[in-house]
Design an enzyme around this catalytic site. Structure first.
Site, PDB file in Angstrom:
ATOM      1  N   GLU A  68      -6.739  -9.712   8.446  1.00  0.00           N
ATOM      2  CA  GLU A  68      -5.520 -10.514   8.465  1.00  0.00           C
ATOM      3  C   GLU A  68      -4.948 -10.572   9.882  1.00  0.00           C
ATOM      4  O   GLU A  68      -4.914  -9.561  10.566  1.00  0.00           O
ATOM      5  CB  GLU A  68      -4.499  -9.893   7.494  1.00  0.00           C
ATOM      6  CG  GLU A  68      -4.972 -10.007   6.057  1.00  0.00           C
ATOM      7  CD  GLU A  68      -4.465  -8.890   5.146  1.00  0.00           C
ATOM      8  OE1 GLU A  68      -3.425  -8.294   5.446  1.00  0.00           O
ATOM      9  OE2 GLU A  68      -5.135  -8.626   4.132  1.00  0.00           O
ATOM     10  N   SER A 126      -6.638 -10.700   1.436  1.00  0.00           N
ATOM     11  CA  SER A 126      -7.570 -10.292   0.380  1.00  0.00           C
ATOM     12  C   SER A 126      -8.301  -9.046   0.848  1.00  0.00           C
ATOM     13  O   SER A 126      -9.439  -9.107   1.315  1.00  0.00           O
ATOM     14  CB  SER A 126      -8.591 -11.413   0.124  1.00  0.00           C
ATOM     15  OG  SER A 126      -7.969 -12.604  -0.248  1.00  0.00           O
ATOM     16  N   GLU A 127      -7.619  -7.912   0.731  1.00  0.00           N
ATOM     17  CA  GLU A 127      -8.212  -6.682   1.276  1.00  0.00           C
ATOM     18  C   GLU A 127      -9.561  -6.369   0.644  1.00  0.00           C
ATOM     19  O   GLU A 127     -10.477  -5.881   1.307  1.00  0.00           O
ATOM     20  CB  GLU A 127      -7.247  -5.502   1.103  1.00  0.00           C
ATOM     21  CG  GLU A 127      -6.092  -5.474   2.108  1.00  0.00           C
ATOM     22  CD  GLU A 127      -4.968  -6.448   1.778  1.00  0.00           C
ATOM     23  OE1 GLU A 127      -4.996  -7.045   0.678  1.00  0.00           O
ATOM     24  OE2 GLU A 127      -4.069  -6.619   2.617  1.00  0.00           O
ATOM     25  N   ALA A 187      -2.785   1.588   6.283  1.00  0.00           N
ATOM     26  CA  ALA A 187      -3.562   2.483   5.415  1.00  0.00           C
ATOM     27  C   ALA A 187      -3.131   2.333   3.964  1.00  0.00           C
ATOM     28  O   ALA A 187      -3.938   2.452   3.048  1.00  0.00           O
ATOM     29  CB  ALA A 187      -3.392   3.924   5.865  1.00  0.00           C
ATOM     30  N   ASP A 188      -1.851   2.054   3.772  1.00  0.00           N
ATOM     31  CA  ASP A 188      -1.340   1.919   2.398  1.00  0.00           C
ATOM     32  C   ASP A 188      -2.037   0.793   1.637  1.00  0.00           C
ATOM     33  O   ASP A 188      -1.978   0.746   0.416  1.00  0.00           O
ATOM     34  CB  ASP A 188       0.167   1.641   2.433  1.00  0.00           C
ATOM     35  CG  ASP A 188       0.895   2.607   3.344  1.00  0.00           C
ATOM     36  OD1 ASP A 188       1.706   3.394   2.848  1.00  0.00           O
ATOM     37  OD2 ASP A 188       0.646   2.581   4.568  1.00  0.00           O
ATOM     38  N   HIS A 240       4.328   1.578   3.680  1.00  0.00           N
ATOM     39  CA  HIS A 240       3.663   1.195   4.930  1.00  0.00           C
ATOM     40  C   HIS A 240       3.510   2.374   5.883  1.00  0.00           C
ATOM     41  O   HIS A 240       3.406   2.169   7.084  1.00  0.00           O
ATOM     42  CB  HIS A 240       4.472   0.110   5.659  1.00  0.00           C
ATOM     43  CG  HIS A 240       4.282  -1.272   5.108  1.00  0.00           C
ATOM     44  ND1 HIS A 240       4.691  -1.637   3.865  1.00  0.00           N
ATOM     45  CD2 HIS A 240       3.721  -2.377   5.648  1.00  0.00           C
ATOM     46  CE1 HIS A 240       4.412  -2.921   3.660  1.00  0.00           C
ATOM     47  NE2 HIS A 240       3.814  -3.387   4.723  1.00  0.00           N
TER      48      HIS A 240
END
Ligand SMILES: Cc1ncc(C[n+]2csc(CCOP(=O)(O)OP(=O)(O)O)c2C)c(N)n1
Ligand SMILES: [Mg+2]
Length: 819
Positions: free
Chosen positions: A497, A527-528, A552-553, A595
């Site tokens: 992203e 869209s991880e 990381a979250d 976050h």
């Protein structure tokens, strides 16, 4: 946000309606005489053979799973068998027209697809190519048992070789495609274009797009087929994979010469069931899976439903869809209707469907129907069909028995470390292709390169600390390593992203947009799962990739792709397919609960991942260089707290040239003799502050060691230090419960028991949500916590009064409260 596309308010507010085109459902209407112009009689006979071979293969597995015996031959198969009896025509139709360079990805129920694709490839490869594959694949380990006494042609040997590899893989034998490390649900054989089948429902939905991406970026021939079930259309990663495949940029922003939309078919093997849940009429509202296409793009993914109970409509559809893909108008969605006459697995009692329904579909059996079609139209005489069936069935049965034979087809020995050795390839590859890497400019002219040239790479300038704006920082270190590899490996791409014009979420990529064409650096959808899944697919195809998660979250959004896919395919291929993926993950702060979490412990726990977490410019550059020359998946954590930090530890400064730092080598950042402080991540700086205070206020000399990585990890430096100091505190920003530091503490206790004056003490963030930026000092470890912990648990500091509670009773209290 490409500047070339202006969003006009006038256009966006114009009144219009969105038109949908009709989606064809079972539109195929060719007669057999018409089809005879497309196929030779031999083609149709081959289709028949393949149908029969698959049916026999699956029937054998069904019988030995349910009864332990087939045609008098007994065998106990302990593992799974998700059979596809009823879906043979869909598989053969899918594979018939595919070339060896067309790649399929599948599901837990893909035996039939694997076999069909293998049979198809064997017919299309030259004898010399087949011989080369059989001899070279694992140095002939699969060939030797089937070659013994074989008198026939090369393709007949290849057929035996291939069926043998499949059975052996399912039975966990050394002679399986992947030494039995894949097994039934994960079997694959890349030389015939058969890529991983996935036991995670819909897993291939996010991975296959990466394979198609590889073909586009590297101008490779062939298309990619993601064979996934109807129930998988309820899975987020499948939708994400579709979205990733349908991005406008392939056609609007990428060089035309690359070929346009991704060459991928999402082929729904629609058998109307999940396990017992029914997408049609119960668990979903689509009614027709093909309908999905209408919502994806103006081409509606060229979606259609085809009859997968007959191979000919499926072949017809694949031929037509290939033309669309070749014209750069992918992706495509096929809703291939079949039925799983067999249970979900052999233990399935079919309690969720009626006997009548199964009977109706059995009556329409695709193999019997195809036979009737050939006979009714006098294509081949009945004896030819029967001979062909009998002969292929006897090959399948014969090979099955060979694969069961423990002498001919042994398992890996019980004391073998083979699985461990397959976890990482530990390779070094300068470039995955020999072509010239595509760059948009002479890198010496790159604005970021020029800006970095003016920065100070040493800790001091004229004896004074370097002001932040002038310091060569952690971001610069990562940038230099990336740019180096982009300039020598033509396959290397980066996506995620805000990767392009934005400059990377935290400006690490600033300057890369000017240097790289679109297809080497691009923005993905949010869209991880698809970001990580596509990275896996790209790497499986043989390319190097850097994917990025902004925080990381957000790993939770890509949980399966990180924990089950990225981590496992290298080992499930018995280390035959490397996984050169660097997954950059930024660890936040100041942004509150969702976050700001450090999840190094999660990935450390998953076998098959290397985990790096450098926090100095020198380490960041050296470790990124190493990650980018390797062949293993590396989770590369970067702390937002330290992106701006200049080098504070290497007095000669960060080298301008190339150097590497091995992942897994802890680094002594401050030497001392009284106590060892071990850190991971930005806690290094907390420890350095604490160490200075220990020295100045209490005359205690602390050695500070930054692990720099969570896995692998060399304990030598740590043990040496503890041997010297006899005391150890371990600190990281991860919440204390379950943090990596507990594992390190436990191992140090084992390794250094005789040296230790007391038990190691672990300090982490509180076992809370991360509170607001203004309250972070309550949450993240502070220098005072380190002093207090040492004072309370390890070495009383003369005259010190703790300002926080760090005693052992506090351990008990927190554990009891669960916080
Ligand atoms: C993510 C995930 N959820 C659940 C399962 C358990 N499971 C295995 S197969 C299956 C049904 C899959 O249905 P479909 O995608 O239609 O494929 P089919 O089995 O019909 O071929 C389920 C729920 C799984 N393996 N993976
Ligand atoms: Mg299904």
């Amino acid at each position: 946000m490409p500047k070339s596309i202006i969003i006009e308010p006038k256009r966006m507010f114009a009144s219009e309606t969105i038109e949908f085109a009709p989606i064809p459902v079972n539109a195929y209407s060719k007669s057999v005489p018409e089809e005879l112009e497309e196929y030779s009689r031999e083609d149709l006979l081959n289709i028949w053979r393949d149908l029969c071979a698959i049916r026999e293969f699956e029937t054998i597995l069904n019988e030995i799973k349910t009864k332990g015996v087939y045609k008098g031959f007994t065998y106990n198969h302990a593992g799974p068998a998700h059979l596809s009896i009823g879906q043979e025509a869909a598989a053969v139709g899918m594979a018939f027209s595919l070339a060896p360079e067309d790649h399929i990805f599948g599901s837990h129920r893909s035996h039939g697809e694997i076999l069909a694709k293998g049979f198809s490839a064997i017919r299309k490869l030259e004898d010399a190519e087949l011989v080369e594959i059989m001899r070279s694949y694992r140095d002939g380990a699969l060939l030797a048992p089937v070659e013994r006494g074989h008198q026939g042609t090369v393709p007949s040997l290849a057929l035996r070789f291939f069926i043998y590899g499949a059975f052996s893989e399912i039975f966990a034998r050394e002679t399986g495609f992947n030494r039995g490390l894949g097994g039934s649900m994960h079997a694959f054989f890349a030389p015939f274009g058969i890529y991983p089948n996935n036991a995670i429902v819909g897993g291939s939905g996010s991975i296959a797009p990466g394979a198609a991406l590889f073909k586009r970026v590297n101008r490779k021939r062939g298309i990619v087929v993601a064979n996934i079930g109807d129930a998988s259309f309820g899975c987020g990663p499948v939708w994400e994979g579709i979205t990733f495949s349908a991005m406008d940029q392939y056609r609007c922003l990428w060089d035309r010469e690359l070929g346009g939309g991704l060459p991928i078919v999402f082929n729904c093997m629609n058998n109307f069931y999940g396990m017992g849940g029914q997408p049609f009429g119960e668990t979903m509202g689509l009614q027709y899976v093909a309908r999905v296409g209408a919502g994806v793009n103006p081409d509606q993914m060229h979606a259609e439903r085809v009859n997968g109970y007959d191979p000919l409509p499926v072949i017809d559809a694949f031929r037509r869809k290939r033309e669309i893909l070749d014209a750069g108008r992918g992706p495509v969605l096929l809703d291939t209707v079949a039925y799983r006459i067999s249970g979900h697995s052999p233990s399935d009692a079919s309690s969720y469907r009626s006997k009548e329904e199964i009977e109706r579909w059995r009556e329409a059996d695709p193999i019997a129907s195809f036979r009737a079609k050939l006979l009714d139209n006098h294509v081949v005489p009945v004896c030819t069909l029967d001979d062909a069936r009998d002969s292929v069935e006897s090959v399948v049965f014969e090979i099955f028995q060979l694969a069961c034979d423990l002498q001919a087809s042994p398992r890996i020995s019980a004391d073998s470390e083979m699985v461990g050795e397959a976890m990482f390839s530990n390779g070094r590859v300068e470039a995955f292709d020999t072509t010239q890497p595509e760059l948009l400019q002479d890198l010496a002219e790159n604005p970021r390169v020029q800006q970095i040239r003016g920065k100070v790479r040493t800790p001091l300038l004229d004896g004074k600390p370097v002001p932040k704006v002038k310091a060569y920082n952690v971001r610069d270190g990562i940038f230099e390593a990336l740019l180096h590899r982009f300039s020598i490996d033509p396959t290397m791409v980066a996506f995620g992203e805000e990767n392009r014009d934005w400059g990377g979420a935290f400006a690490v990529y600033r300057g890369l947009t000017e240097a790289l064409p679109y297809h080497r650096l691009f923005n993905s959808p949010i869209s991880e799962a698809a970001i990580v899944g596509a990275a896996v697919g790209y790497a499986l195809e043989g390319g190097r990739v850097v994917a990025e998660l902004m925080y990381a979250d957000f790993m939770g959004r890509a949980g399966d792709e990180i924990f089950n896919q990225l981590s496992k395919w290298q080992a499930m291929s018995a280390a035959q397919l490397p996984m050169p993926v660097v997954l950059r993950i930024s660890v936040g702060s100041k942004y509150g609960a969702q976050h700001s979490q450090d999840w190094a412990a999660l990935v450390h726990h998953i076998p098959g991942l290397k985990v790096a977490y450098p926090v100095t410019p020198y380490d960041a550059k050296g470790m990124m260089n190493r990650a980018l020359s390797g062949t293993d998946p590396v989770i590369f954590f970067e702390s937002q707290k330290v992106y701006d930090y200049g080098e504070m530890f290497i007095s000669e400064g960060v080298p301008e040239g190339y150097y590497e730092i091995e992942i897994g080598e802890p680094s002594v950042k401050r030497t001392g003799s009284d106590v060892t402080i071990v850190t991971l991540g930005p806690a290094l700086y907390t420890a350095i502050t604490a160490a200075a205070e220990l020295e100045s206020r209490f005359g205690v000399s602390a050695e500070v060691i930054d692990l720099r990585a969570a896995n692998p990890l060399h304990y030598g430096v740590l043990a040496e230090s503890v041997h010297k100091t006899g005391k150890v505190v371990l600190v990281s920003d991860a919440v204390e419960r379950g943090s990596l530091m507990h594992t390190v503490a436990s191992n140090l206790t084992q390794l250094c028991f005789d040296d230790l004056d007391g038990p190691p003490a672990v300090i982490g963030s509180r076992n809370w949500i991360t509170p607001a930026a203004e309250l972070e000092a309550l949450f993240f470890p502070q220098p005072s916590w380190i002093l207090d912990t040492i004072h309370e648990r390890i070495l009383p500091l003369k005259g010190h009064t703790s300002s926080t509670r760090q005693g052992t009773s506090e351990i008990v209290r927190r554990a009891q409260a669960g916080v």
